[in-house]
Motif scaffolding. Structure first.
Motif, PDB file in Angstrom:
ATOM      1  N   ASN A  81       0.820  -1.214   0.000  1.00 48.07           N
ATOM      2  CA  ASN A  81       0.000   0.000   0.000  1.00 48.07           C
ATOM      3  C   ASN A  81       0.856   1.269   0.000  1.00 48.07           C
ATOM      4  O   ASN A  81       0.484   2.271   0.589  1.00 48.07           O
ATOM      5  N   LEU A  82       1.977   1.199  -0.686  1.00 46.71           N
ATOM      6  CA  LEU A  82       2.789   2.366  -1.029  1.00 46.71           C
ATOM      7  C   LEU A  82       3.222   2.208  -2.481  1.00 46.71           C
ATOM      8  O   LEU A  82       3.458   1.073  -2.929  1.00 46.71           O
ATOM      9  N   PRO A  83       3.380   3.282  -3.238  1.00 48.82           N
ATOM     10  CA  PRO A  83       3.161   4.676  -2.849  1.00 48.82           C
ATOM     11  C   PRO A  83       1.690   4.991  -2.632  1.00 48.82           C
ATOM     12  O   PRO A  83       0.800   4.251  -3.054  1.00 48.82           O
ATOM     13  N   VAL A  84       1.470   6.116  -1.980  1.00 55.16           N
ATOM     14  CA  VAL A  84       0.121   6.571  -1.655  1.00 55.16           C
ATOM     15  C   VAL A  84      -0.648   6.913  -2.935  1.00 55.16           C
ATOM     16  O   VAL A  84      -0.068   7.405  -3.903  1.00 55.16           O
ATOM     17  N   GLN A  85      -1.943   6.624  -2.910  1.00 55.53           N
ATOM     18  CA  GLN A  85      -2.814   6.966  -4.039  1.00 55.53           C
ATOM     19  C   GLN A  85      -3.944   7.887  -3.568  1.00 55.53           C
ATOM     20  O   GLN A  85      -4.399   7.790  -2.429  1.00 55.53           O
ATOM     21  N   MET A  86      -4.385   8.753  -4.453  1.00 55.14           N
ATOM     22  CA  MET A  86      -5.584   9.562  -4.197  1.00 55.14           C
ATOM     23  C   MET A  86      -6.761   8.835  -4.820  1.00 55.14           C
ATOM     24  O   MET A  86      -6.759   8.546  -6.025  1.00 55.14           O
ATOM     25  N   LEU A  87      -7.768   8.514  -4.023  1.00 56.85           N
ATOM     26  CA  LEU A  87      -8.916   7.765  -4.496  1.00 56.85           C
ATOM     27  C   LEU A  87     -10.206   8.470  -4.091  1.00 56.85           C
ATOM     28  O   LEU A  87     -10.229   9.269  -3.149  1.00 56.85           O
ATOM     29  N   SER A  88     -11.280   8.160  -4.803  1.00 57.07           N
ATOM     30  CA  SER A  88     -12.609   8.621  -4.426  1.00 57.07           C
ATOM     31  C   SER A  88     -13.352   7.448  -3.814  1.00 57.07           C
ATOM     32  O   SER A  88     -13.532   6.412  -4.454  1.00 57.07           O
ATOM     33  N   MET A  89     -13.755   7.606  -2.553  1.00 61.04           N
ATOM     34  CA  MET A  89     -14.459   6.547  -1.844  1.00 61.04           C
ATOM     35  C   MET A  89     -15.666   7.153  -1.148  1.00 61.04           C
ATOM     36  O   MET A  89     -15.525   8.096  -0.358  1.00 61.04           O
ATOM     37  N   GLU A  90     -16.831   6.600  -1.420  1.00 61.52           N
ATOM     38  CA  GLU A  90     -18.073   7.068  -0.802  1.00 61.52           C
ATOM     39  C   GLU A  90     -18.209   8.587  -0.934  1.00 61.52           C
ATOM     40  O   GLU A  90     -18.474   9.306   0.033  1.00 61.52           O
ATOM     41  N   ARG A  91     -18.006   9.066  -2.152  1.00 60.01           N
ATOM     42  CA  ARG A  91     -18.175  10.481  -2.503  1.00 60.01           C
ATOM     43  C   ARG A  91     -17.180  11.398  -1.784  1.00 60.01           C
ATOM     44  O   ARG A  91     -17.429  12.590  -1.632  1.00 60.01           O
ATOM     45  N   GLU A  92     -16.059  10.845  -1.348  1.00 63.58           N
ATOM     46  CA  GLU A  92     -15.069  11.661  -0.669  1.00 63.58           C
ATOM     47  C   GLU A  92     -13.680  11.294  -1.168  1.00 63.58           C
ATOM     48  O   GLU A  92     -13.392  10.130  -1.436  1.00 63.58           O
ATOM     49  N   GLN A  93     -12.832  12.311  -1.294  1.00 60.34           N
ATOM     50  CA  GLN A  93     -11.447  12.077  -1.681  1.00 60.34           C
ATOM     51  C   GLN A  93     -10.666  11.576  -0.480  1.00 60.34           C
ATOM     52  O   GLN A  93     -10.753  12.140   0.617  1.00 60.34           O
TER      53      GLN A  93
END
Length: 360
Positions: A81-93
Motif C-alpha cells: 500500500n505504497l506509494p500513496v494513491q488519491m482515491l474517491s471513496m463514498e463520494r469523498e477524496q
C-alpha cells in the motif's frame, strides 16, 4: 536513492503524500527523520534538536506559556500500500496507503504549521518521534522523557493520533494481571484422585461475567472502565486433570486512578486468589479545566470525547502535562491494509490547530 527535499509550505495533503512515500517502518525512520530535520532547519523561528531519530522543533518567543504538539513518524510494515494513491471513496477524496491514518497525516499537519506559523500566541514545541509502533522500551517519546524531560515541559499537549478530527481527551490506564489457580494432577478416569485447576477458575470467571464497569467523570469527560478475561490456559493432555490454570485479565481504568489504585481494586475484586501484575501503564487526565484545553476544544468546534484506549498522552500526564488526542483519520483504519484518510479531515485538523495557536 536520495530523498527529494520536503516542501513544508506545500498543500498539507501533498505534504502527507510526500512523507508517506518515504517508507519508515519502525526501526527504519532515519531517512524520514533526516528529511524532517533538514526541512525544519531552514526556518529561523525554530530551534531544532535531534535525539536519535526524534526531531524536536521549538519556538522561543518569550510567550507566557508553552504547548507541545507531538506525533510519531514510524509505521507498521507496508502491505502493498505504497506509494500513496488519491482515491474517491463514498463520494469523498481519500489518501490511500500505509501511514496515511497512523499517523503521517497528523505529522504533515504539524510540519506545515511548524513552518508557517511563525508568531503563535503560545510558544510551541513540535515533536516528531520514532519507534511508537514497537515495544515501549524503544519509544522515542519515552526516550525524550528520560533523557531530555525539559523538552516536554508545557502547560498542555496535543498528540496528533487519528481521532477522525474529533478531540479525545486523555486516555484510560491499562493493567494486565494473571490469576493462577492450582490443583493436583490425576488421570481423568479417576478425577477424585486430583483437583481440577481449571474448575478452580470458575469463581473468577463468574466475577468477571457479573462485573459492572464504573463510569467515572474526569475533568468533565466520562470514562467507562472495563474488566475482561483476555487469555486462559491450563492442562497438559486430554486425559490428565490439570494442576494449573492461568486466567489473564485486562483492566482499563479511569485516568483519575493511579496504578496502585488499580491494583488495589483488583486485589479486592479477586480477594483470596493468587494474582500477579504482569504489565501496567497509567492513564492520562485530559485537563479540560485548563484555559488552553478550553480554547483548544473551542477552536476544533467539536465536543470532547474520552479516549478509552491507551496512547502516548499518558507519557505527558506522567510529567504533569494534561493532554488530548486530535488528528485526521479513523483509528479503526490504523494498521489496516486498506488504510486511508479523508482529505477533508486533514484540512480540518490544519485549520483547527492553526486557529487554536492564533487565539490571542
Amino acid at each position: 536513492m536520495a530523498t527529494a527535499p520536503l516542501n513544508l509550505e506545500a498543500d498539507v495533503v501533498e505534504l502527507t503524500r510526500d512523507i508517506c512515500d518515504i517508507e519508515s517502518v519502525s526501526g527504519n525512520e532515519k531517512q524520514l527523520a533526516d528529511a524532517i530535520e533538514a526541512a525544519l532547519q531552514k526556518y529561523s523561528h525554530l530551534e531544532v534538536i535531534r535525539d536519535g531519530d526524534a526531531i524536536v522543533a521549538r519556538t522561543n518567543l518569550g510567550r507566557s506559556n508553552r504547548v507541545v504538539i507531538a506525533g510519531h513518524i514510524d509505521t507498521v510494515p507496508v502491505a502493498n500500500n505504497l506509494p500513496v494513491q488519491m482515491l474517491s471513496m463514498e463520494r469523498e477524496q481519500v489518501l490511500y496507503g500505509r501511514g496515511t491514518v497512523d499517523m503521517k497525516a497528523g505529522v504533515a499537519v504539524q510540519l506545515k504549521l511548524a513552518a508557517t506559523l511563525t508568531q503563535p500566541t503560545s510558544d510551541v514545541t513540535w515533536i516528531f518521534y520514532d519507534h511508537e509502533e514497537v515495544e515501549a522500551a524503544k519509544n522515542g517519546l519515552g526516550r525524550l522523557a528520560r533523557n531530555r524531560p525539559e523538552l516536554l515541559d508545557a502547560s498542555f499537549a496535543v498528540l496528533c493520533e487519528p481521532t477522525s478530527a474529533q478531540v479525545e481527551g486523555g486516555c484510560n490506564g491499562t493493567m494486565r494481571v494473571d490469576l493462577t489457580f492450582s490443583g493436583v494432577k490425576a488421570h481423568s478416569a479417576r478425577p477424585w484422585m486430583g483437583k481440577n485447576a481449571i474448575h478452580g477458575a470458575a469463581n473468577a470467571l463468574a466475577i468477571l461475567a457479573d462485573y459492572q464497569p464504573a463510569e467515572i467523570d474526569v475533568d468533565g469527560l466520562v470514562y467507562r472502565e472495563s474488566l475482561n478475561a483476555v487469555l486462559i490456559g491450563g492442562g497438559i493432555a486430554t486425559n490428565v486433570i490439570p494442576d494449573e490454570c492461568v486466567v489473564t485479565v485486562n483492566y482499563r481504568f479511569a485516568p483519575s486512578k493511579s496504578a496502585a489504585d488499580a491494583e488495589s481494586h483488583l486485589r479486592e475484586v479477586f480477594a483470596g486468589m493468587e494474582m500477579t501484575v504482569m504489565d501496567v501503564a497509567e492513564g492520562a487526565r485530559p485537563g479540560l479545566d485548563r484555559a488552553e484545553a478550553k480554547a483548544f476544544v473551542a477552536a476544533t468546534q467539536t465536543e470532547a470525547r474520552p479516549k478509552y484506549g491507551w496512547t502516548d498522552v499518558a507519557r505527558f500526564s506522567a510529567l504533569g502535562v494534561p493532554a488530548v488526542n486530535f488528528g485526521p483519520g479513523d483509528p479503526s483504519k490504523a494498521h489496516a491494509d486498506d488504510e486511508a484518510v479523508p482529505v477533508s479531515q486533514i484540512y480540518a485538523c490544519e485549520k483547527a490547530l492553526r486557529a487554536w495557536l492564533s487565539v490571542g
